[in-house]
Design a protein around this motif. Structure first.
Motif, short mmCIF file in Angstrom:
data_model
loop_
_atom_site.label_atom_id
_atom_site.label_comp_id
_atom_site.label_asym_id
_atom_site.label_seq_id
_atom_site.Cartn_x
_atom_site.Cartn_y
_atom_site.Cartn_z
N ARG A 1 23.02 -7.58 43.05
CA ARG A 1 24.03 -8.05 41.70
C ARG A 1 22.79 -6.80 41.52
O ARG A 1 22.86 -6.31 39.90
N PHE A 2 21.59 -6.27 40.89
CA PHE A 2 20.09 -5.70 40.35
C PHE A 2 20.82 -4.31 41.19
O PHE A 2 20.68 -3.52 39.98
N GLN A 3 21.64 -3.85 42.35
CA GLN A 3 21.29 -2.66 42.29
C GLN A 3 22.77 -1.89 42.17
O GLN A 3 22.72 -1.36 41.56
N ALA A 4 24.25 -2.93 42.08
CA ALA A 4 25.32 -2.67 41.33
C ALA A 4 25.01 -2.21 39.92
O ALA A 4 25.56 -1.45 39.35
N LEU A 5 24.46 -3.36 38.73
CA LEU A 5 24.27 -3.11 37.34
C LEU A 5 22.81 -1.89 37.71
O LEU A 5 24.18 -1.03 36.45
N TYR A 6 22.08 -1.45 37.93
CA TYR A 6 21.55 0.29 38.23
C TYR A 6 21.99 1.03 37.75
O TYR A 6 22.36 2.15 37.24
N GLN A 7 22.89 0.80 39.20
CA GLN A 7 24.35 2.47 38.97
C GLN A 7 25.16 1.84 38.25
O GLN A 7 25.67 3.55 37.85
N LEU B 1 24.78 1.19 34.68
CA LEU B 1 23.92 1.25 33.92
C LEU B 1 23.35 2.75 33.47
O LEU B 1 23.96 3.66 32.97
N LEU B 2 22.93 3.06 34.60
CA LEU B 2 21.96 4.29 35.65
C LEU B 2 23.71 5.68 34.70
O LEU B 2 23.31 6.45 34.37
N ALA B 3 24.55 5.54 35.77
CA ALA B 3 26.20 6.63 35.72
C ALA B 3 26.69 6.50 34.08
O ALA B 3 26.89 7.39 33.87
N ARG B 4 27.01 4.92 33.63
CA ARG B 4 27.29 5.20 32.31
C ARG B 4 26.50 6.02 31.40
O ARG B 4 26.84 6.62 29.74
N GLN B 5 25.34 5.47 31.74
CA GLN B 5 23.95 6.73 30.73
C GLN B 5 24.07 7.60 31.05
O GLN B 5 23.93 8.84 29.50
N ARG B 6 24.08 8.54 31.92
CA ARG B 6 24.23 9.88 31.74
C ARG B 6 25.62 10.52 31.34
O ARG B 6 25.95 11.77 31.25
N ALA B 7 26.85 9.44 31.29
CA ALA B 7 27.93 10.49 30.77
C ALA B 7 28.02 9.98 29.59
O ALA B 7 29.26 10.45 28.37
N GLY B 8 27.16 9.45 28.58
CA GLY B 8 26.92 9.84 27.70
C GLY B 8 27.17 8.38 27.04
O GLY B 8 26.59 8.44 25.43
N GLU B 9 27.40 7.56 27.01
CA GLU B 9 27.43 5.95 26.42
C GLU B 9 26.37 5.34 26.07
O GLU B 9 24.97 5.91 26.46
N ASP B 10 26.65 5.22 24.94
CA ASP B 10 25.32 4.07 23.79
C ASP B 10 25.83 3.02 24.62
O ASP B 10 26.40 2.07 24.52
N LEU B 11 24.85 2.57 25.58
CA LEU B 11 25.08 1.18 26.08
C LEU B 11 24.41 -0.63 25.25
O LEU B 11 23.21 0.28 24.20
N PRO B 12 25.32 -0.72 25.78
CA PRO B 12 25.54 -2.51 24.90
C PRO B 12 24.34 -3.13 24.96
O PRO B 12 23.21 -3.49 26.45
N GLU B 13 23.03 -3.84 23.95
CA GLU B 13 21.71 -4.37 24.29
C GLU B 13 22.26 -5.40 25.27
O GLU B 13 21.38 -6.47 25.80
N LYS B 14 23.61 -5.85 24.89
CA LYS B 14 23.57 -7.58 25.63
C LYS B 14 23.26 -7.40 27.39
O LYS B 14 22.53 -8.06 28.29
N GLU B 15 23.89 -5.93 28.09
CA GLU B 15 24.02 -5.55 29.04
C GLU B 15 22.60 -5.04 29.66
O GLU B 15 21.79 -5.16 31.12
N LEU B 16 22.21 -4.62 28.77
CA LEU B 16 20.51 -3.78 28.82
C LEU B 16 19.56 -4.68 28.69
O LEU B 16 18.76 -5.10 29.70
N ASN B 17 19.99 -6.07 28.43
CA ASN B 17 19.11 -7.05 28.81
C ASN B 17 19.07 -7.90 29.69
O ASN B 17 18.09 -8.80 30.03
N PHE C 1 19.84 -6.41 32.33
CA PHE C 1 19.54 -5.55 33.31
C PHE C 1 17.73 -5.80 33.64
O PHE C 1 17.32 -6.15 34.53
N TYR C 2 17.21 -6.21 32.39
CA TYR C 2 15.84 -6.54 31.77
C TYR C 2 15.70 -7.76 33.01
O TYR C 2 14.64 -8.28 33.53
#
Lengths: 121, 131
Positions: free
Chosen positions: A46-52, A54-70, A72-73
């Motif tokens: 689950r962690f690896q899938a979420l990390y990949q 989020l990484l792909a979306r961040q690289r694509a320029g998306e502003d990641l939602p706080e809920k998903e970042l939380n 992840f942490y």
């Protein structure tokens, strides 16, 4: 590609030599132990899938939602304290350092960067 | 001999075996037609005075661009033109083809090493940096 027989044999021999090393055996055992524990394995996946993701979306320029970042942490905290995952990650770190040394030796003797040439773009 | 000493000896023997395997693989790779062709292509590019002149100009523009010297747009325009001229050289095209063939060879080799090792070799041959 069909490798020439001598090249294939030499590559197999190197792979076999690596497989019998303590470093590889320790990593494979740690990975097997992790996979044998359904909860630990699910957490790791689950962690690896979420990390990949989020990484792909961040690289694509998306502003990641706080809920998903939380989320992840929260998962990262669990992963970094789970004994089976920690053990596997430590073994993987050792394996990577060992393989990097062997690949460097290959590159020095070939006088070419083996890693750059051996990995798909 | 103590268990600890035996472990050290066994670890040392493993590393010797890996070093010998690396040497054997390097020998066979250096003897391959793909490797020989790439070495020949490198020599041809080195002997191509026009290509070497273009490479020197590319280096000059790239350094000036990176140092913020002169007009940046002019440097980019010049770099594109010089690169296009370089790519037209027969020696450079032969080099690119030879390099592609060595890439294909090395990727196939890596698949075999990884299969026998039980874990990806090149994909994992990088030190972890940040935990």
């Amino acid at each position: 590609m069909n490798l020439p027989k001598d090249v294939r044999q030499a590559a197999e021999e190197l792979g076999r030599s690596l497989s019998t090393s303590d470093t590889v055996q320790t990593y494979l055992a740690a990975q097997a132990q992790l996979e044998a524990d359904a909860d630990a394995s699910a957490l790791d996946n689950r962690f690896q899938a979420l990390y990949q993701d989020l990484l792909a979306r961040q690289r694509a320029g998306e502003d990641l939602p706080e809920k998903e970042l939380n989320e992840f942490y929260r998962l990262r905290e669990q992963v970094q304290t789970h004994p089976l995952i920690v053990e596997r990650d430590l073994a993987l770190g050792e394996l990577k350092a060992y393989f990097a040394d062997v690949a460097l030796e290959l590159s020095v003797q070939l006088q070419m960067d083996y890693l750059t040439l051996a990995q798909a773009a | 001999m103590s268990v600890e000493a035996m472990t050290v000896v066994a670890g040392s023997a493993q590393r010797v075996a890996v070093r010998q395997s690396v040497r054997s693989l390097v020998e066979t790779l250096r003897g391959s037609s793909e490797f020989q062709a790439l070495q020949e292509a490198v020599r041809a590019v080195n002997d191509d005075d026009v290509a070497q002149g273009l490479l020197r100009q590319i280096h000059t523009h790239r350094s000036a661009f990176q140092l913020g010297q002169g007009n940046q747009v002019d440097h980019v325009t010049a770099l594109r033109k010089l690169q296009a001229e370089l790519d037209e050289r027969a020696s450079v095209q032969a080099y690119q083809q030879a390099e592609q063939a060595v890439q294909t060879l090395f990727r196939a080799v890596d698949t075999v090493i990884s299969g026998a090792a039980g874990v990806g070799f090149a994909a994992n041959a990088k030190r972890s940096c940040c935990g």
